[in-house]
Design an enzyme around this catalytic site. Structure first.
Site, PDB file in Angstrom:
ATOM      1  N   ASP A  30      -0.648  -3.395 -18.381  1.00  0.00           N
ATOM      2  CA  ASP A  30       0.395  -3.098 -17.392  1.00  0.00           C
ATOM      3  C   ASP A  30       0.396  -1.592 -17.132  1.00  0.00           C
ATOM      4  O   ASP A  30       0.443  -0.788 -18.075  1.00  0.00           O
ATOM      5  CB  ASP A  30       1.742  -3.570 -17.963  1.00  0.00           C
ATOM      6  CG  ASP A  30       2.883  -3.397 -16.982  1.00  0.00           C
ATOM      7  OD1 ASP A  30       3.491  -4.412 -16.592  1.00  0.00           O
ATOM      8  OD2 ASP A  30       3.190  -2.235 -16.611  1.00  0.00           O
ATOM      9  N   ASN A  50       4.673   4.518  -6.966  1.00  0.00           N
ATOM     10  CA  ASN A  50       4.862   4.086  -5.576  1.00  0.00           C
ATOM     11  C   ASN A  50       5.920   4.939  -4.888  1.00  0.00           C
ATOM     12  O   ASN A  50       5.755   5.358  -3.742  1.00  0.00           O
ATOM     13  CB  ASN A  50       5.314   2.629  -5.519  1.00  0.00           C
ATOM     14  CG  ASN A  50       4.156   1.647  -5.532  1.00  0.00           C
ATOM     15  OD1 ASN A  50       3.135   1.890  -4.914  1.00  0.00           O
ATOM     16  ND2 ASN A  50       4.315   0.564  -6.253  1.00  0.00           N
ATOM     17  N   ASP A 100      -1.574   1.050  -3.955  1.00  0.00           N
ATOM     18  CA  ASP A 100      -2.637   0.050  -3.785  1.00  0.00           C
ATOM     19  C   ASP A 100      -3.988   0.611  -4.242  1.00  0.00           C
ATOM     20  O   ASP A 100      -4.769  -0.071  -4.912  1.00  0.00           O
ATOM     21  CB  ASP A 100      -2.750  -0.366  -2.308  1.00  0.00           C
ATOM     22  CG  ASP A 100      -1.596  -1.262  -1.882  1.00  0.00           C
ATOM     23  OD1 ASP A 100      -0.802  -1.665  -2.755  1.00  0.00           O
ATOM     24  OD2 ASP A 100      -1.491  -1.550  -0.678  1.00  0.00           O
ATOM     25  N   GLU A 119       1.283  -5.122 -11.009  1.00  0.00           N
ATOM     26  CA  GLU A 119       0.467  -4.059 -11.639  1.00  0.00           C
ATOM     27  C   GLU A 119       0.035  -4.490 -13.025  1.00  0.00           C
ATOM     28  O   GLU A 119      -0.178  -3.667 -13.901  1.00  0.00           O
ATOM     29  CB  GLU A 119       1.217  -2.722 -11.693  1.00  0.00           C
ATOM     30  CG  GLU A 119       2.710  -2.825 -11.671  1.00  0.00           C
ATOM     31  CD  GLU A 119       3.338  -3.171 -13.027  1.00  0.00           C
ATOM     32  OE1 GLU A 119       3.573  -4.370 -13.245  1.00  0.00           O
ATOM     33  OE2 GLU A 119       3.591  -2.249 -13.812  1.00  0.00           O
TER      34      GLU A 119
HETATM   35  P1  GH3 Z   1       6.610   0.249 -16.996  1.00  0.00           P
HETATM   36  O1  GH3 Z   1       6.027   1.536 -17.445  1.00  0.00           O
HETATM   37  O2  GH3 Z   1       7.700  -0.215 -17.882  1.00  0.00           O
HETATM   38  O3  GH3 Z   1       5.585  -0.796 -16.795  1.00  0.00           O
HETATM   39  O4  GH3 Z   1       7.312   0.553 -15.607  1.00  0.00           O
HETATM   40  P2  GH3 Z   1       6.820   0.196 -14.156  1.00  0.00           P
HETATM   41  O5  GH3 Z   1       7.508   1.074 -13.202  1.00  0.00           O
HETATM   42  O6  GH3 Z   1       5.340   0.201 -14.103  1.00  0.00           O
HETATM   43  O7  GH3 Z   1       7.265  -1.325 -14.060  1.00  0.00           O
HETATM   44  P3  GH3 Z   1       8.116  -2.076 -12.975  1.00  0.00           P
HETATM   45  O8  GH3 Z   1       7.944  -3.533 -13.341  1.00  0.00           O
HETATM   46  O9  GH3 Z   1       9.490  -1.536 -12.911  1.00  0.00           O
HETATM   47  O10 GH3 Z   1       7.416  -1.792 -11.604  1.00  0.00           O
HETATM   48  C1  GH3 Z   1       6.216  -2.362 -11.209  1.00  0.00           C
HETATM   49  C2  GH3 Z   1       5.907  -1.844  -9.851  1.00  0.00           C
HETATM   50  O11 GH3 Z   1       4.653  -2.324  -9.389  1.00  0.00           O
HETATM   51  C3  GH3 Z   1       6.927  -2.243  -8.833  1.00  0.00           C
HETATM   52  C4  GH3 Z   1       6.117  -2.828  -7.701  1.00  0.00           C
HETATM   53  O12 GH3 Z   1       6.535  -2.380  -6.445  1.00  0.00           O
HETATM   54  C5  GH3 Z   1       4.722  -2.337  -7.990  1.00  0.00           C
HETATM   55  N1  GH3 Z   1       3.701  -3.219  -7.431  1.00  0.00           N
HETATM   56  C6  GH3 Z   1       3.466  -4.516  -7.712  1.00  0.00           C
HETATM   57  N2  GH3 Z   1       2.455  -4.995  -6.952  1.00  0.00           N
HETATM   58  C7  GH3 Z   1       2.044  -3.971  -6.159  1.00  0.00           C
HETATM   59  C8  GH3 Z   1       1.031  -3.848  -5.149  1.00  0.00           C
HETATM   60  O13 GH3 Z   1       0.302  -4.788  -4.809  1.00  0.00           O
HETATM   61  N3  GH3 Z   1       0.889  -2.627  -4.561  1.00  0.00           N
HETATM   62  C9  GH3 Z   1       1.666  -1.570  -4.908  1.00  0.00           C
HETATM   63  N4  GH3 Z   1       1.448  -0.415  -4.303  1.00  0.00           N
HETATM   64  N5  GH3 Z   1       2.631  -1.673  -5.833  1.00  0.00           N
HETATM   65  C10 GH3 Z   1       2.824  -2.841  -6.466  1.00  0.00           C
HETATM   66 MG    MG Z   2       4.288  -1.212 -15.301  1.00  0.00          MG
HETATM   67 MG    MG Z   3       4.875  -4.893 -15.025  1.00  0.00          MG
HETATM   68 MG    MG Z   4       7.999  -4.210 -15.773  1.00  0.00          MG
END
Ligand code: GH3
Ligand code: MG
Ligand code: MG
Ligand code: MG
Ligand code: MG
Length: 304
Positions: free
Chosen positions: A179, A187, A196, A223
């Site tokens: 992760d 983002n 992305d 992610e």
């Molecule tokens: P942690 O260190 O605890 O993992 O925190 P985090 O911010 O990585 O985790 P969180 O689950 O809060 O956020 C995951 C983010 O991933 C939020 C979401 O918008 C982003 N995300 C998921 N899929 C995609 C994608 O296809 N493209 C982009 N650019 N962002 C994505």
């Molecule tokens: Mg994360």
């Molecule tokens: Mg996550």
């Molecule tokens: Mg998370």
């Protein structure tokens, strides 16, 4: 629909036919548009099918050492060995019963001899188009469109398959769930397109980190990524993942919102199942719990 990142390829046809005059006529018809291989016997056909891959087989029924129905049956029953080839029967057996039999055994079409060149070309072209659409559909079903690595669906299938194989062959099976750290902030700070791009770099890094034929990487969702390592013990899996993390950090993707580092990192949880212990249901959960540990201990690390 346009196929992404895929150059048009030349399709491969296996012609199974024993009559020299037919071979000459059909080769003349198809060899400019397709790569054509020829087998004059059942034995040669099965040999070629198991050693090279083809998209389409033009299959005569009456052969010196057997018949085309048997070949078709064998191919359909052993797709793992012979591949996902389409089959067109091409024969002088023109009774409705024979035609129905050919189609029910798995033939996609049934052409009566003598063959008309224009009709043959049209029918082959149609089957190749269908084959292409199936290929594309399969790709879209199993691959993630953003990163072009296998998706969650493909991962679920693969994990179940490898789980049973590991039991059968009495091997250790390791699973890592990864992760990206502070990706929401990434983002927020750099924009979704940059996010992305970061996901693509993450996928590319995993592809270069895990190179054995049996290594399987996937985008698990958002992610999160997953890696299945067959016949790999926990210690080795952790070492490999540490290397992959170091390589990813080495990409130095700037991340001013990261609390721990000025660049993007990931955390991973690894679980290894041994043949005698563990149940399938615990497997993913354990890897997930280890990932949670890695996050709780400060991120940018591997727990297992
Ligand atoms: P942690 O260190 O605890 O993992 O925190 P985090 O911010 O990585 O985790 P969180 O689950 O809060 O956020 C995951 C983010 O991933 C939020 C979401 O918008 C982003 N995300 C998921 N899929 C995609 C994608 O296809 N493209 C982009 N650019 N962002 C994505
Ligand atoms: Mg994360
Ligand atoms: Mg996550
Ligand atoms: Mg998370
Ligand atoms: Mg014949």
């Amino acid at each position: 629909m346009k196929e992404k990142n895929q150059l048009p390829r030349q399709y491969r046809i296996l012609l199974v036919e024993d009559e020299p005059a037919n071979i000459q006529m059909i080769a003349g018809c198809l060899s400019t548009d397709y790569i054509l291989a020829i087998a004059k016997t059942r034995k040669k056909a099965l040999e070629l099918l198991s050693t090279s891959s083809f998209d389409l087989m033009l299959l005569d029924i009456q052969l010196p050492d057997g018949n085309g129905f048997e070949i078709c049956q064998q191919v359909v029953a052993n797709r793992e060995k012979y591949g996902n080839i389409s089959i067109i029967f091409m024969t002088s057996l023109d009774s409705p019963d024979d035609e129905a039999r050919g189609l029910s055994l798995g033939g996609s079409d049934y052409i009566h001899k003598p063959v008309n060149a224009v009709v043959l070309r049209a029918r082959v072209k149609l089957q190749i188009q269908l084959f292409r659409k199936n290929e594309l559909l399969e790709h879209l079903t199993c691959f993630d469109g953003l990163t072009e690595i296998p998706n969650r669906r493909a991962f679920d299938d693969q994990l179940e398959k490898e789980w049973h194989r590991a039991r059968r062959e009495r091997k250790a099976l390791s699973l890592a769930i990864l992760d990206i750290d502070y990706f929401k902030q990434y983002n927020d700070l750099y924009g979704h397109p940059a996010g992305d791009q970061c996901l693509r770099i993450m996928a590319a890094n995993l592809t270069t980190s895990f190179v054995r034929n049996s290594d399987f990487i996937a985008r698990y969702g958002g992610e999160e990524f997953a890696v299945i390592l067959y016949d790999t013990d926990l210690e080795t899996a952790i070492q490999l993942m540490e290397k992959s993390l170091a390589a990813f950090i080495g990409k130095n993707i700037e991340h001013q919102g990261s609390v721990i580092n000025a660049c993007v990192t990931f955390s991973a949880g690894i679980c290894t199942a041994t043949p005698e212990a563990d149940t399938f249901n615990n497997f993913l959960n354990t890897a997930d719990k280890e990932l949670y540990q890695a996050k709780a201990q400060g991120r940018a690390r591997i727990c297992g």
